[in-house]
Design a protein around this motif. Sequence first.
Motif, mmCIF file in Angstrom:
data_model
loop_
_atom_site.group_PDB
_atom_site.id
_atom_site.type_symbol
_atom_site.label_atom_id
_atom_site.label_comp_id
_atom_site.label_asym_id
_atom_site.label_seq_id
_atom_site.Cartn_x
_atom_site.Cartn_y
_atom_site.Cartn_z
ATOM 1 N N TYR A 143 38.316 -78.818 14.147
ATOM 2 C CA TYR A 143 37.686 -78.184 15.304
ATOM 3 C C TYR A 143 36.260 -77.733 14.970
ATOM 4 O O TYR A 143 35.319 -77.968 15.754
ATOM 5 C CB TYR A 143 38.529 -76.997 15.751
ATOM 6 C CG TYR A 143 37.882 -76.142 16.810
ATOM 7 C CD1 TYR A 143 37.843 -76.546 18.141
ATOM 8 C CD2 TYR A 143 37.298 -74.912 16.481
ATOM 9 C CE1 TYR A 143 37.242 -75.758 19.115
ATOM 10 C CE2 TYR A 143 36.705 -74.122 17.451
ATOM 11 C CZ TYR A 143 36.681 -74.552 18.759
ATOM 12 O OH TYR A 143 36.084 -73.765 19.710
ATOM 13 N N VAL A 184 41.539 -84.754 12.122
ATOM 14 C CA VAL A 184 42.836 -84.099 12.333
ATOM 15 C C VAL A 184 43.955 -84.890 11.656
ATOM 16 O O VAL A 184 44.776 -84.325 10.917
ATOM 17 C CB VAL A 184 43.126 -83.928 13.836
ATOM 18 C CG1 VAL A 184 44.609 -83.657 14.070
ATOM 19 C CG2 VAL A 184 42.322 -82.775 14.392
ATOM 20 N N PHE A 189 46.257 -83.680 8.446
ATOM 21 C CA PHE A 189 47.698 -83.479 8.561
ATOM 22 C C PHE A 189 48.493 -84.467 7.711
ATOM 23 O O PHE A 189 49.550 -84.107 7.168
ATOM 24 C CB PHE A 189 48.134 -83.567 10.024
ATOM 25 C CG PHE A 189 47.948 -82.279 10.769
ATOM 26 C CD1 PHE A 189 48.825 -81.226 10.581
ATOM 27 C CD2 PHE A 189 46.889 -82.103 11.643
ATOM 28 C CE1 PHE A 189 48.658 -80.023 11.246
ATOM 29 C CE2 PHE A 189 46.706 -80.912 12.317
ATOM 30 C CZ PHE A 189 47.593 -79.860 12.124
ATOM 31 N N ALA A 204 45.031 -83.838 23.519
ATOM 32 C CA ALA A 204 43.905 -84.014 22.596
ATOM 33 C C ALA A 204 42.664 -84.486 23.343
ATOM 34 O O ALA A 204 41.541 -83.991 23.098
ATOM 35 C CB ALA A 204 44.277 -85.009 21.499
ATOM 36 N N PHE A 237 43.779 -78.072 11.303
ATOM 37 C CA PHE A 237 43.277 -78.152 12.679
ATOM 38 C C PHE A 237 41.930 -77.447 12.828
ATOM 39 O O PHE A 237 41.007 -77.971 13.456
ATOM 40 C CB PHE A 237 44.281 -77.538 13.650
ATOM 41 C CG PHE A 237 43.798 -77.521 15.074
ATOM 42 C CD1 PHE A 237 43.857 -78.668 15.851
ATOM 43 C CD2 PHE A 237 43.253 -76.366 15.622
ATOM 44 C CE1 PHE A 237 43.385 -78.656 17.157
ATOM 45 C CE2 PHE A 237 42.792 -76.348 16.928
ATOM 46 C CZ PHE A 237 42.849 -77.498 17.700
#
Length: 249
Positions: free
Chosen positions: A231, A104, A108, A73, A227
């Motif tokens: 990003y 992130v 999640f 990461a 994700f």
Amino acid sequence: MAAEEQAEGLQFHPMEQFTVEPLFGGDTIHWYTPTNVTLWMALAVLAIIGLLVLGTRKRAIVPSRTQSVAELAYGFVHSMVEDVAGKEALKYFPYIMTLFIFIVFSNFLGLIPMSFVTTSHIAVTVVLALLVFVSVTLLGFYLHGIKFLGLFWVSSAPLALRPVLAVIEIISYFVRPVSHSIRLAGNVMAGHAVIEVFATFAGAILIAPLALVGIVAMFGMDVLVAFIQAYVFTILTCVYLKDALHPSH
């Protein structure tokens, strides 16, 4: 009677999962009231500490799985900042890394059944986007002074078009936090809402198999979205940072 049964059959609320509720009961929410949003943001912070602090404390030459994920990461975001905004932007890497890893983990954690996805709320994403917008704007004026306004003056365009383009550039600049925040919240919310719809139809015997296939497919899509949206948010932050460091067209 038929009308009542029909009404009962249609009573599903895919947006109910995004309701902000106090953790300790009650109906009133103040700015200091602990809510489910507070809880899941705190869990995201604890998970980040577990990965980046506790998971890397040994700094082994042969890394453990946790250390490998943390290093991956770190390297991913570091390369992104350098490639998009240049080496001058690396001094701001800790801030960008914080944004990326928080989004992130929030995304999640929101995929866990019965959890709450904090980035589906525009209030959360607006704060993140405004922090980026205000920070890069202040940084631009701090580094370049009045020359930062050169960001809105397209010197390569014909002189007659430059004032028109300047107005367009100013409008697009101030729209940045809106698009920055809505893109993240909208995509995350849409995926969870569709899963909820499929889950509702899974109770019907005739279409249950199709509903289950839809749930699995949308869950897989949401994993990618979790994700990708982090990003996209981060790479746009790098683009805005680049404009602050190099404002002239």
